[in-house]
Design a protein around this motif. Structure first.
Motif, PDB file in Angstrom:
ATOM      1  N   TRP A  55       4.142  53.833  -8.066  1.00 45.59           N
ATOM      2  CA  TRP A  55       4.048  53.586  -9.513  1.00 45.59           C
ATOM      3  C   TRP A  55       4.786  54.689 -10.282  1.00 45.59           C
ATOM      4  O   TRP A  55       5.573  54.427 -11.191  1.00 45.59           O
ATOM      5  CB  TRP A  55       2.569  53.522  -9.920  1.00 45.59           C
ATOM      6  CG  TRP A  55       2.360  53.277 -11.363  1.00 45.59           C
ATOM      7  CD1 TRP A  55       2.450  52.072 -12.013  1.00 45.59           C
ATOM      8  CD2 TRP A  55       2.043  54.253 -12.367  1.00 45.59           C
ATOM      9  NE1 TRP A  55       2.207  52.232 -13.334  1.00 45.59           N
ATOM     10  CE2 TRP A  55       1.946  53.551 -13.597  1.00 45.59           C
ATOM     11  CE3 TRP A  55       1.823  55.629 -12.347  1.00 45.59           C
ATOM     12  CZ2 TRP A  55       1.655  54.201 -14.792  1.00 45.59           C
ATOM     13  CZ3 TRP A  55       1.523  56.264 -13.536  1.00 45.59           C
ATOM     14  CH2 TRP A  55       1.447  55.562 -14.743  1.00 45.59           C
ATOM     15  N   LYS A  59       8.526  54.259  -9.958  1.00 49.42           N
ATOM     16  CA  LYS A  59       9.048  53.243 -10.882  1.00 49.42           C
ATOM     17  C   LYS A  59       9.257  53.841 -12.262  1.00 49.42           C
ATOM     18  O   LYS A  59      10.255  53.597 -12.926  1.00 49.42           O
ATOM     19  CB  LYS A  59       8.040  52.088 -10.983  1.00 49.42           C
ATOM     20  CG  LYS A  59       8.193  51.076  -9.872  1.00 49.42           C
ATOM     21  CD  LYS A  59       8.120  49.658 -10.430  1.00 49.42           C
ATOM     22  CE  LYS A  59       8.329  48.643  -9.324  1.00 49.42           C
ATOM     23  NZ  LYS A  59       7.131  48.511  -8.489  1.00 49.42           N
ATOM     24  N   ARG A  60       8.264  54.635 -12.700  1.00 53.06           N
ATOM     25  CA  ARG A  60       8.369  55.231 -14.034  1.00 53.06           C
ATOM     26  C   ARG A  60       9.529  56.218 -14.102  1.00 53.06           C
ATOM     27  O   ARG A  60      10.257  56.276 -15.091  1.00 53.06           O
ATOM     28  CB  ARG A  60       7.069  55.948 -14.393  1.00 53.06           C
ATOM     29  CG  ARG A  60       5.988  55.029 -14.906  1.00 53.06           C
ATOM     30  CD  ARG A  60       4.836  55.808 -15.504  1.00 53.06           C
ATOM     31  NE  ARG A  60       5.231  56.607 -16.663  1.00 53.06           N
ATOM     32  CZ  ARG A  60       5.348  56.127 -17.897  1.00 53.06           C
ATOM     33  NH1 ARG A  60       5.116  54.853 -18.121  1.00 53.06           N
ATOM     34  NH2 ARG A  60       5.693  56.917 -18.893  1.00 53.06           N
ATOM     35  N   ASN A  66      12.224  56.110 -12.501  1.00 53.54           N
ATOM     36  CA  ASN A  66      13.511  55.431 -12.406  1.00 53.54           C
ATOM     37  C   ASN A  66      13.651  54.309 -13.425  1.00 53.54           C
ATOM     38  O   ASN A  66      14.533  53.473 -13.304  1.00 53.54           O
ATOM     39  CB  ASN A  66      13.695  54.853 -10.999  1.00 53.54           C
ATOM     40  CG  ASN A  66      14.004  55.949  -9.996  1.00 53.54           C
ATOM     41  OD1 ASN A  66      14.921  56.731 -10.199  1.00 53.54           O
ATOM     42  ND2 ASN A  66      13.212  56.016  -8.948  1.00 53.54           N
ATOM     43  N   ARG A  67      12.760  54.290 -14.440  1.00 54.00           N
ATOM     44  CA  ARG A  67      12.731  53.095 -15.274  1.00 54.00           C
ATOM     45  C   ARG A  67      14.003  52.924 -16.106  1.00 54.00           C
ATOM     46  O   ARG A  67      14.309  51.836 -16.549  1.00 54.00           O
ATOM     47  CB  ARG A  67      11.498  53.082 -16.172  1.00 54.00           C
ATOM     48  CG  ARG A  67      11.436  54.179 -17.218  1.00 54.00           C
ATOM     49  CD  ARG A  67      10.058  54.146 -17.873  1.00 54.00           C
ATOM     50  NE  ARG A  67       9.946  55.128 -18.938  1.00 54.00           N
ATOM     51  CZ  ARG A  67       9.674  56.409 -18.743  1.00 54.00           C
ATOM     52  NH1 ARG A  67       9.524  56.864 -17.518  1.00 54.00           N
ATOM     53  NH2 ARG A  67       9.579  57.228 -19.765  1.00 54.00           N
ATOM     54  N   HIS A  68      14.792  54.023 -16.281  1.00 50.28           N
ATOM     55  CA  HIS A  68      16.009  53.910 -17.070  1.00 50.28           C
ATOM     56  C   HIS A  68      17.189  53.439 -16.226  1.00 50.28           C
ATOM     57  O   HIS A  68      18.276  53.234 -16.731  1.00 50.28           O
ATOM     58  CB  HIS A  68      16.350  55.261 -17.692  1.00 50.28           C
ATOM     59  CG  HIS A  68      16.562  56.317 -16.656  1.00 50.28           C
ATOM     60  ND1 HIS A  68      15.539  56.850 -15.909  1.00 50.28           N
ATOM     61  CD2 HIS A  68      17.685  56.914 -16.217  1.00 50.28           C
ATOM     62  CE1 HIS A  68      16.013  57.740 -15.067  1.00 50.28           C
ATOM     63  NE2 HIS A  68      17.326  57.798 -15.229  1.00 50.28           N
TER      64      HIS A  68
END
Lengths: 245, 287, 267
Positions: C254, C257-258, C260-262
């Motif tokens: 989780w 993901k945060r 790498n969210r860009h």
């Protein structure tokens, strides 16, 4: 799949090696090799001790071909029942719980009381304070049920070190094993308080399904008790102790 | 070993030490270094084999094989190796003996599990109880190798799986554009190019593997830690060379050995990495 | 004893709450599940505290390792090398021996509203001593991962940041640090799993267990020893570890993901 090929290969090797010549049956004797004077590894790197000498003598009398195997104490019974060796001679007291899982011969060493050892000069209160014991021994469960605080160490060596450096007030273990250590400590350690009787005599463990082997050793032990050679052997390894068999 | 060692109580200083350090027990200690290094070296091909199998299984198009790969890598990685070694080798040993029992003693009528006992016919024992001790030791050694390979193979599978995915797609597409078959692409481009991405992870795994050697004792192999503990423990007058608790000294020696091994390994991997990176489209390769 | 009674009696046994004596005979599956689960409290405690404190020390070490100042670089480098180069059980042994040698002392510390006594004898107890060992261990490994990530940060990113007039501080907190985390995260996830598994070693070979309060492996080997059957307790503890490892993977996934969210997804 390479994987299945590999597994098949392993299985094939496992199935074909050392084809059955089960004629000369070697009895594999399991021991721990870390419990002087019962069994230990001597300076030549070989197993030695009271049980080794006794075991060899028993095999000679029972006309068996024997070989010694060392195994970690924690898994010594599971490895016996799964057949990795055929007997256990490892200073193992005959207890009701163990007797449910494996069979014992009659004892070849009388019930040895457990003793407390503390720094020289400590009073009897050392036995009710913090008491060190080796993990998973009958002494550890004894202290756990008593009023004292039990502190469990992985090895016997650690329990002694704990008393020496003040982590524990005293250590509870088999008298015979402690006696060597107290003698060698040069007066730093001493027995303290009263001995306690936990556990029965020491016997040889065999699989329950192995009645024939048990019978042979039983007869040999009885013979050694009758002709006094067992007493002589105990006196030799345990400072002239009279077992009175 | 030396002539003057016959009565160690009479000698001291250098002579005592020279005798003490050459006892049979110390020889076993020195030999165990060879055993451990040999076992590590022997395990590596198996680890890579299990790793590749696991990684390829996870990429398989056939779903059950893919599930198998995923379950293998995630289950084994989820269990601490120490706990794995506490029961899996015994289970493997019993499994092999059951198969041998079924094949060799099909006329055997008694059950294999009699109460607590695990009983197979004498011909199914692995190895046979009549075989000499070295056969038993070799078998134990093999079992330990396989157990290690299963555990570390799962981690290797994870690394290799990641590395296969990290190879730039364009390189594979170029292969296809040249008319290579999928098999050719895999063997000539994908596999060779994968190494540079897998190596950091695999070298890390090797460092962890080196330090897992104390677990060998759980598998019945007497390794360096077993002997260090055995030799360092205090020795009463019953022994030829009595001494106090010397574990600290022996463990310091092991510490130096492990540091040295790590240092050598780092140098070795740096060199391979340098060679593999040559001409690669990565930061190290471009410089 | 019903399973519910077992639960109320033993669920917190590993931290000294509940029945004083461990079950001695007639072990049920319920006994084994509850007590081994109770022991997991220790494993989770060690893992969570060591990882969260170790994270900060690791960042400091990684910065020290990549610093130009030899006073910061050399000690960090030596520390990382020694931690990564030696087996954890030797670290446990040496640190325990060291803590045992420290004279037993106590200091009263007044926190204004409450006065507590800090004692050196805590160091030889697992809850502090083993925690410190695990903390140093994970810091060493994590520092190496972070150091590698710091080296892999694209130079252009940092140059661009300076070019638009960011201060050194700003460059670190807005560019280097987040990029480092993003690059290091998959390896850091592995390290977290390894550390969690390493907590099983605490009572197995190094620190003593007081009043039969130990971790999951302590109770699993207790049952294996009493029942002489390794095929029940060890699979149970394996099950516990697998479940918690999955939780770690989910949690770290989780965060990944945060982080790498860009970035546009690959597929």
């Amino acid at each position: 799949m390479t994987f299945t090929k590999l597994m098949a290969g392993i299985a094939l090797v496992a199935l074909t090696t050392t084809s059955a010549i089960a004629g000369s049956h070697t009895v594999r004797m399991g021991t721990e090799g870390a419990y002087a004077p019962y069994n230990f590894i001597n300076d030549n790197g070989e197993v030695d001790g009271y049980e080794i000498e006794l075991g060899n003598e028993l095999c000679k009398r029972a006309e068996l071909d024997c070989t010694w195997v060392t195994n970690d104490w924690d898994s010594i019974i599971p490895n016996l029942v799964s057949g990795n060796y055929d007997t256990i001679m490892a200073g193992m007291s005959i207890t009701a719980e163990r007797d449910e899982v494996i069979d014992f011969t009659s004892e070849y060493f009388p019930a040895d009381p457990s003793s407390y050892v503390a720094l020289a000069g400590a009073g009897a209160e050392a036995t009710t304070g913090t008491v060190a014991a080796q993990t998973a021994t009958i002494q550890a469960s004894y202290v756990a049920s008593s009023d004292a605080t039990v502190v469990e160490y992985a090895t016997m060596e650690d329990t002694i070190a704990a008393v020496r450096n003040g982590e524990a007030d005293s250590v509870l273990a088999d008298h015979a094993a402690l006696k060597d250590i107290v003698d060698a400590s040069g007066g730093v350690l001493a027995f303290v308080g009263d001995d306690v009787a936990i556990g029965g005599g020491v016997g040889m463990g065999v699989r329950e399904s192995d009645g024939e082997l048990r019978g042979k050793f039983e007869a040999a032990i009885a013979a050694m008790k009758a002709d006094g050679s067992l007493n002589a052997l105990i006196a030799k390894w345990f400072d002239g102790r009279d077992a009175g068999y | 070993m030396f002539e003057y060692c016959t009565d160690p109580k009479l000698i001291e200083g250098f002579q005592w030490w020279s005798c003490y350090l050459t006892t049979g027990k110390h020889m076993s200690f020195y030999f165990s270094f060879v055993v451990v290094l040999g076992l590590l070296a022997l395990t590596v091909p198996f680890i890579l084999l299990f790793g590749f199998t696991g990684a390829l299984a996870r990429r398989a198009t056939f779903a059950p094989i893919r599930w198998f790969g995923t379950i293998y890598t995630s289950m084994v990685r989820g269990v601490p190796d120490i706990i794995f070694f506490l029961f899996v080798p015994i289970a493997m040993d019993q499994g092999i003996e059951i198969i041998r029992h079924k094949i060799k003693c099909s006329d055997w009528s008694e059950p294999i599990r009699q109460g607590n006992d695990f009983v197979v016919c004498a011909a199914a024992k692995m190895p046979l109880s009549s075989s000499p001790q070295w056969v038993h030791e070799t078998y134990g050694f093999m079992l330990a190798t396989i157990a290690f390979a299963i555990v570390f193979g799962a981690f290797a599978a994870n690394t290799i799986h990641g590395a296969l995915g990290a190879v730039p797609k364009e390189q594979l597409e170029t292969g296809a554009a040249f008319g290579m078959s999928p098999k050719q692409i895999f063997r000539r481009i994908h596999l060779p190019q994968m190494w540079v991405y897998a190596l950091p992870g695999l070298s890390n795994l090797w460092m962890i593997l080196i330090k897992a050697s104390p677990l060998l004792f759980l598998l019945g192999v007497e390794d360096i830690v077993y002997w260090a503990r055995e030799l360092g423990g205090s020795k009463t007058a019953r022994f030829t060379y009595p001494h106090g608790d010397w574990r600290l000294g022996y463990f310091m020696f092991l510490l130096v050995f492990y540091l040295f091994l790590t240092w050598i390994s780092e140098k070795f991997f740096d060199r391979i990495m340098h060679r593999l990176s040559r001409g690669q489209n990565t930061a190290a390769g471009m410089s | 004893m019903s399973c519910f009674e077992t639960f109320t009696g033993y669920a917190l046994r590993s931290i000294g709450i509940g029945e004083r004596l461990l079950p001695k005979t007639d072990f049920t599956l319920c006994d084994q599940f509850v007590l081994i689960g109770s022991g997991m409290i220790w494993n989770v405690y060690f893992a969570v505290v060591a990882l969260s404190l170790g994270f900060f020390f690791a960042v400091a070490l990684a910065l020290g390792r990549s610093s130009d100042n030899p006073i910061a670089r050399i000690p960090s480098r030596v520390f990382i090398f020694v931690i990564r180069g030696s087996p954890l059980f030797i670290q446990f042994f040496l640190i325990y021996e060291f803590f045992v040698m420290i004279p037993k002392m106590g200091w009263d510390i007044n926190l204004g509203f409450i006065e507590i006594t800090v004692e050196t004898r805590w160091l030889t107890k697992a809850w502090l001593g083993a925690l410190i060992t695990l903390f140093l261990n994970t810091a060493g490994y994590t520092a190496n991962i972070f150091y590698g990530a710091l080296q892999s940060i694209p130079k252009g990113d940092i140059e661009a940041a300076y070019a638009i007039g960011m201060s050194k501080r700003q460059v670190f907190w807005r560019i280097s640090f987040p990029t480092m985390l993003r690059l290091a995260w998959p390896s850091y996830t592995n390290e977290a799993i390894f550390l969690f598994h390493a907590t099983a070693l605490v009572f197995f070979s190094s620190f003593p267990a007081w009043r039969q309060e130990g971790d999951a492996l302590y109770y699993a080997s207790y049952f294996a020893d009493k029942t002489f059957n390794p095929f029940v307790p060890y699979p149970i503890i394996a099950l516990y570890f697998i479940s918690f490892t999955l939780l770690i993977i989910l949690g770290f996934g989780w965060v990944d993901k945060r982080l790498n969210r860009h970035i546009a997804p690959n597929k």
